[in-house]
Design an enzyme around this catalytic site. Structure first.
Site, PDB file in Angstrom:
ATOM      1  N   GLY A  46      54.679 -92.654 109.445  1.00 22.55           N
ATOM      2  CA  GLY A  46      56.172 -93.563 108.531  1.00 22.55           C
ATOM      3  C   GLY A  46      57.285 -92.461 107.708  1.00 22.55           C
ATOM      4  O   GLY A  46      56.359 -91.331 107.295  1.00 22.55           O
ATOM      5  N   GLN A  51      62.814 -90.768 101.499  1.00 25.68           N
ATOM      6  CA  GLN A  51      62.533 -90.141 101.421  1.00 25.68           C
ATOM      7  C   GLN A  51      63.200 -89.108 102.622  1.00 25.68           C
ATOM      8  O   GLN A  51      63.421 -87.411 102.971  1.00 25.68           O
ATOM      9  CB  GLN A  51      61.594 -89.751 102.422  1.00 25.68           C
ATOM     10  CG  GLN A  51      59.822 -90.815 102.154  1.00 25.68           C
ATOM     11  CD  GLN A  51      58.972 -90.959 102.608  1.00 25.68           C
ATOM     12  OE1 GLN A  51      58.886 -91.715 103.322  1.00 25.68           O
ATOM     13  NE2 GLN A  51      57.944 -89.952 102.577  1.00 25.68           N
ATOM     14  N   CYS A 105      50.857 -88.045 102.504  1.00 23.84           N
ATOM     15  CA  CYS A 105      52.803 -89.111 102.851  1.00 23.84           C
ATOM     16  C   CYS A 105      53.443 -87.394 102.543  1.00 23.84           C
ATOM     17  O   CYS A 105      53.149 -86.612 102.371  1.00 23.84           O
ATOM     18  CB  CYS A 105      53.122 -89.515 100.155  1.00 23.84           C
ATOM     19  SG  CYS A 105      54.627 -90.031 100.019  1.00 23.84           S
ATOM     20  N   LEU A 106      54.281 -87.669 103.289  1.00 19.61           N
ATOM     21  CA  LEU A 106      55.332 -86.405 103.068  1.00 19.61           C
ATOM     22  C   LEU A 106      55.923 -86.375 102.510  1.00 19.61           C
ATOM     23  O   LEU A 106      56.321 -84.492 102.203  1.00 19.61           O
ATOM     24  CB  LEU A 106      56.541 -86.757 105.185  1.00 19.61           C
ATOM     25  CG  LEU A 106      55.864 -87.314 105.817  1.00 19.61           C
ATOM     26  CD1 LEU A 106      57.225 -87.555 107.042  1.00 19.61           C
ATOM     27  CD2 LEU A 106      55.225 -86.349 107.091  1.00 19.61           C
ATOM     28  N   HIS A 147      52.601 -98.662 102.274  1.00 21.30           N
ATOM     29  CA  HIS A 147      52.894 -98.081 101.479  1.00 21.30           C
ATOM     30  C   HIS A 147      54.399 -97.840 101.209  1.00 21.30           C
ATOM     31  O   HIS A 147      55.455 -97.130 100.994  1.00 21.30           O
ATOM     32  CB  HIS A 147      52.468 -96.884 102.191  1.00 21.30           C
ATOM     33  CG  HIS A 147      52.769 -95.480 102.411  1.00 21.30           C
ATOM     34  ND1 HIS A 147      51.895 -94.644 100.853  1.00 21.30           N
ATOM     35  CD2 HIS A 147      53.895 -94.470 102.090  1.00 21.30           C
ATOM     36  CE1 HIS A 147      52.329 -93.224 100.926  1.00 21.30           C
ATOM     37  NE2 HIS A 147      53.322 -93.372 101.009  1.00 21.30           N
ATOM     38  N   GLU A 148      55.365 -97.892 102.768  1.00 20.49           N
ATOM     39  CA  GLU A 148      57.197 -97.277 103.234  1.00 20.49           C
ATOM     40  C   GLU A 148      57.622 -98.417 101.700  1.00 20.49           C
ATOM     41  O   GLU A 148      58.559 -97.939 102.190  1.00 20.49           O
ATOM     42  CB  GLU A 148      57.129 -98.208 104.704  1.00 20.49           C
ATOM     43  CG  GLU A 148      55.842 -97.020 105.743  1.00 20.49           C
ATOM     44  CD  GLU A 148      56.472 -95.789 105.148  1.00 20.49           C
ATOM     45  OE1 GLU A 148      57.312 -95.044 104.440  1.00 20.49           O
ATOM     46  OE2 GLU A 148      56.147 -94.675 104.906  1.00 20.49           O
ATOM     47  N   HIS A 151      58.095 -97.459  98.790  1.00 20.13           N
ATOM     48  CA  HIS A 151      59.206 -96.574  98.799  1.00 20.13           C
ATOM     49  C   HIS A 151      60.433 -96.902  98.886  1.00 20.13           C
ATOM     50  O   HIS A 151      61.258 -96.543  97.674  1.00 20.13           O
ATOM     51  CB  HIS A 151      59.347 -95.455 100.045  1.00 20.13           C
ATOM     52  CG  HIS A 151      58.335 -94.997 100.194  1.00 20.13           C
ATOM     53  ND1 HIS A 151      58.044 -93.633  99.272  1.00 20.13           N
ATOM     54  CD2 HIS A 151      57.692 -94.057 101.189  1.00 20.13           C
ATOM     55  CE1 HIS A 151      57.450 -92.301  99.618  1.00 20.13           C
ATOM     56  NE2 HIS A 151      56.801 -92.896 100.937  1.00 20.13           N
TER      57      HIS A 151
HETATM   58 ZN   LIG Z   1      55.182 -92.290 101.397  1.00 23.18          ZN
END
Ligand SMILES: [Zn+2]
Length: 179
Positions: A46, A51, A105-106, A147-148, A151
């Site tokens: 994701g 991000q 998470c990236l 989660h996204e 963000h």
């Molecule tokens: Zn994330």
């Protein structure tokens, strides 16, 4: 096509709420395509626009059925596995149950920890052509959507952990930044 740079915490853009998308044009479709390419390149499941340093209510998800990688050996293939999703201006219309999943998470390399979420969510969103669609998400797909969506609301996953845990992670990241 381009792989975009993924920003890491504590970048301010990760804690800023994104405004809605109002124009569905070629520029948007190119950006969405770049987001998918960036997610694949980073080996993520994701990715939210914050991000890649853009304040837009957009995230992409693609969860391959890869049993070793996601440690879900007993979970059968779900309709959302191996499907590519683009969520624009998403809204959760209903939630049910509870689930705790070890998330990564990236924007937080090497940080993995458990977060409590709703087990199921129902979501309305638009795709890159401005077409409205609805999904009913369970399991990892439900976790990933929440989660996204956090963000694009400027909420990072450590803010969903206990205050003690999130402050320990922040200290660890600050130490790493000094090295
Ligand atoms: Zn994330």
């Amino acid at each position: 096509m381009a792989v975009l740079e993924v920003v890491e915490f504590p970048a301010k853009v990760l804690e800023t709420k994104s405004p809605e998308v109002t124009v569905f044009d070629d520029e948007l479709r190119q950006f969405v395509s770049d987001m998918h390419e960036t997610m694949d390149d980073a080996n993520g499941i994701g990715l939210a626009a914050n991000q890649v340093d853009q304040l837009r209510r957009i995230f992409v998800i693609h969860i391959p059925l890869d049993q070793e990688r996601y440690d879900e050996k007993d979970e059968p293939k779900q309709p959302w596995h191996n499907k590519r999703y683009t969520f624009i201006n998403p809204v959760i219309t209903k939630k049910a149950g509870k689930i705790s999943w070890q998330e990564g998470c990236l924007s937080f390399p090497e940080i993995f920890d458990f977060v409590n979420r709703s087990a199921e969510v129902w979501v309305d969103a638009f795709d890159e052509n401005g077409e409205k669609f609805s999904v009913h998400a369970t399991g990892l797909f439900s976790v990933c959507i929440q989660h996204e969506l956090d963000h694009i609301d400027g909420i990072v996953f450590i803010n969903r952990m206990s205050r003690l845990k999130s402050s320990l992670i922040k200290k660890k990241i600050a130490r790493k930044g000094q090295m």
